[in-house]
Design an enzyme around this catalytic site. Structure first.
Site, PDB file in Angstrom:
ATOM      1  N   GLU A  46       4.115 -11.031  -5.976  1.00 37.13           N
ATOM      2  CA  GLU A  46       3.068 -11.154  -6.793  1.00 37.13           C
ATOM      3  C   GLU A  46       3.252 -10.754  -8.323  1.00 37.13           C
ATOM      4  O   GLU A  46       2.650 -11.090  -9.336  1.00 37.13           O
ATOM      5  CB  GLU A  46       1.858 -10.657  -6.333  1.00 37.13           C
TER       6      GLU A  46
ATOM      7  N   GLY B 263       0.897  -1.253  -0.004  1.00 37.65           N
ATOM      8  CA  GLY B 263      -0.038   0.061   0.113  1.00 37.65           C
ATOM      9  C   GLY B 263       0.766   1.353   0.062  1.00 37.65           C
ATOM     10  O   GLY B 263       1.890   1.146   0.288  1.00 37.65           O
TER      11      GLY B 263
ATOM     12  N   LYS C 258     -11.007 -11.792 -15.429  1.00 38.93           N
ATOM     13  CA  LYS C 258     -11.462 -12.115 -17.206  1.00 38.93           C
ATOM     14  C   LYS C 258     -10.784 -13.271 -17.703  1.00 38.93           C
ATOM     15  O   LYS C 258     -11.391 -14.029 -18.242  1.00 38.93           O
ATOM     16  CB  LYS C 258     -10.633 -10.702 -17.963  1.00 38.93           C
TER      17      LYS C 258
ATOM     18  N   ASP D  24     -17.911 -11.585 -21.695  1.00 37.43           N
ATOM     19  CA  ASP D  24     -18.526 -11.704 -20.479  1.00 37.43           C
ATOM     20  C   ASP D  24     -20.101 -11.912 -20.449  1.00 37.43           C
ATOM     21  O   ASP D  24     -20.554 -12.996 -20.023  1.00 37.43           O
ATOM     22  CB  ASP D  24     -18.545 -10.322 -19.925  1.00 37.43           C
TER      23      ASP D  24
ATOM     24  N   CYS E 238       5.256  -6.252   1.762  1.00 34.13           N
ATOM     25  CA  CYS E 238       5.840  -4.680   1.538  1.00 34.13           C
ATOM     26  C   CYS E 238       5.102  -4.083   2.920  1.00 34.13           C
ATOM     27  O   CYS E 238       5.377  -4.453   3.980  1.00 34.13           O
ATOM     28  CB  CYS E 238       5.476  -4.193   0.148  1.00 34.13           C
ATOM     29  N   TYR E 239       3.995  -3.104   2.407  1.00 35.09           N
ATOM     30  CA  TYR E 239       3.190  -2.427   3.482  1.00 35.09           C
ATOM     31  C   TYR E 239       2.724  -3.647   4.440  1.00 35.09           C
ATOM     32  O   TYR E 239       2.735  -3.316   5.660  1.00 35.09           O
ATOM     33  CB  TYR E 239       2.452  -1.618   3.232  1.00 35.09           C
TER      34      TYR E 239
ATOM     35  N   HIS F 135       7.874  -7.715  -3.774  1.00 35.32           N
ATOM     36  CA  HIS F 135       6.386  -8.144  -4.033  1.00 35.32           C
ATOM     37  C   HIS F 135       6.622  -9.416  -5.097  1.00 35.32           C
ATOM     38  O   HIS F 135       7.058  -9.551  -6.079  1.00 35.32           O
ATOM     39  CB  HIS F 135       6.113  -6.927  -5.134  1.00 35.32           C
TER      40      HIS F 135
END
Length: 517
Positions: A174, A55, A372, A230, A82-83, A172
């Site tokens: 991710e 964040g 998605k 979608d 991180c944060y 990070h």
């Protein structure tokens, strides 16, 4: 119940990537903003573990985002990123400080000690690449924590209290720039949290079918079908759940690509035997767009006219209790964001907003837990053809926003349709369609002099656009070779009357957007 991980969001720009990595490991997860998470909501969600996101705030400030203090006494494994690492350290009695030695971008860890989180991935004594983005850093550890890896500017880059299954990383995992990051996250979800990793799209489909049946009962559902990924997946899923209780309304605004209207009717009416209402309203839409050149005005006209036509057709059907929408998980995350403040409108989006209240119907949103790429997998699971579930994104206003700065006419739409079809055909012939996030042609409000045969021409300029992306939030142009571009331009100029010059757009996003309007 399926094993699940809770992600507490502190406002990172890449929190959604954490969720994607967790789901890629076969584990279901949800994101909840920190200021809406309490001990009660955590217990109600019943996660096997919790991830605290990064964040933009600073733990060093007197008032800054925090996780519920009770979380650390619930016996759950926790991974702070991180944060998330910093607030865990601060809340457990350690210390965080603002550092002059900041790290942004690629960094290298020195692995000091073995951990359950990187067993079989990283070795003691090795140097491993990670991605950093921080100004603050941990300065003193809480009781029970040890250092497992360091970086030049983060002496506590990887910390853990293995006895409590608490892990904190300054980098990070991710993002793709941390090469083994996805393996670390999978180790957390499976090895540390004990998740089975059995969350599959086949299982989701069966669960969602039961949910739809329970929600709808013997009621009738109406679905606005555009032919996009979608709405197509929504229609196929609901039809599998309740059959003839579903009615789909396909409003053809005359702004679709070549052959799309026929494809929608063929797939859903003929192949799936869905009750489909096909309304050709192209004359109405083009009439309302006559003389309009402002992009926002075009979007609003198309959106309002769509609602009017859809409502008109829905009334003819009669008796619908539910409206189906293709809301996706990123939309849900955005709607509950803790930021709460106004944001700049880059461009308005075309949807069926306002219809549920206006038509007094309840919503059915079976995709609201999916990203998605997961929707595409579900579509394949439902038997939708690859050319439909794998198609590039297409805007609701259609070709209207690909004829920028000029009046929309049927003639211009036809020119653009033909050119766009040739472009996409060449991309498919080159085997590049699935490597590209989105590709399309744009008919520019510019005419140039040309020579065709022995005659002078004064015709339109056509721009080609193709981008690579993972989520549409950022994008880069696709690096076609010049032979491809030359061949495609030659075909368009020779086969499409009204175009005598072709250019290629090499703008990334940001600073540009993917679409031109």
């Amino acid at each position: 119940m399926t094993d699940r991980i809770l992600i507490i969001d502190f406002g990172s720009q890449v929190t959604q990537l954490i969720a994607r990595r967790v789901r890629e490991s076969g584990v279901y997860c949800e994101i909840q903003p920190f200021n809406k998470v309490t001990e009660e909501t955590i217990r109600a969600f019943d996660p096997k573990g919790v991830i605290l996101s990064g964040g933009p705030a600073s733990v060093t400030l007197a008032v800054s985002p925090r996780a519920p203090q009770e979380l650390f006494d619930m016996g759950l494994p926790i991974l702070g990123i991180c944060y998330g690492q910093q607030t865990m350290v601060a809340q457990l009695g350690g210390r965080v400080e603002t550092s002059d030695m900041q790290e942004f971008g690629r960094a290298f860890l020195d692995i000091q000690k073995d951990s359950a989180l990187f067993e079989g991935v990283w070795q003691v004594g090795a140097k491993e690449q990670v991605w950093m983005s921080h100004g603050d850093r941990v300065a003193a550890l809480p009781e029970g924590f040890e250092v497992y890896a360091t970086s030049p500017n983060a002496p506590f880059a990887f910390i853990a209290d293995e006895s409590r299954h608490f892990y904190g990383v300054q980098f990070h995992p991710e993002v793709v720039h941390t090469p083994h990051g996805h393996q670390l996250i999978e180790a957390f979800t499976k090895r540390v949290c004990g998740c089975a990793g059995d969350w599959t799209m086949a299982a989701f489909k069966e669960q969602e079918i039961e949910k739809i049946r329970a929600q709808v009962g013997d009621g009738k559902v109406i679905c606005g079908l555009s032919g996009g990924v979608d709405s197509s997946v929504v229609a196929a899923l609901i039809h599998e759940a309740i059959g003839d209780q579903l009615v789909c309304v396909f409003v053809d605004h005359g702004l679709l690509r070549a052959g799309e209207a026929d494809q929608v009717v063929k797939v859903f009416r003929d192949r799936f035997n869905i009750n489909l209402v096909h309304r050709d309203a192209s004359d109405l839409f083009l009439g309302k767009l006559a003389g309009k050149t402002d992009p926002e005005e075009k979007r609003k006209i198309i959106g309002a006219t769509f609602i009017d036509v859809f409502e008109e057709e829905a009334k003819k059907v009669g008796g619908a209790d539910f409206l189906a929408q293709g809301t996706l998980y990123p939309d849900v995350i955005e709607s509950v964001s803790f930021h709460g403040g106004p944001s700049v409108t880059i461009k308005s989006h075309h949807n069926v907003g306002g219809l549920p209240e206006r038509m007094n119907m309840k919503l059915v949103e079976p995709l609201r837990e999916l990203f998605k790429d997961e929707v595409r997998i579900l579509g394949a699971e439902l038997g939708l053809p690859h050319e439909m579930v794998g198609r590039h994104p297409f805007p609701g206003p259609g070709l209207a926003i690909r004829i920028p700065g000029q009046e929309i006419t049927r003639e211009k739409c036809d020119v653009l349709r033909k050119a766009d079809a040739i472009y996409l055909e060449e991309i498919r012939n080159a085997g590049l369609y699935d490597a590209i996030w989105q590709a399309f042609a744009v008919l520019l409000p510019v005419k140039t002099v040309g020579v065709m045969g022995d005659s002078r021409t004064y015709d339109h300029v056509l721009a080609l656009r193709a981008v690579t992306s993972t989520d549409g939030m950022t994008a880069d142009y696709y690096p076609f070779d010049h032979a491809f571009l030359g061949r495609t331009a030659n075909r368009i100029i020779n086969e499409v009357r009204g175009v005598n010059r072709v250019v290629y757009d090499v703008t990334s996003k940001p600073p540009g957007t993917i679409e031109w309007e």
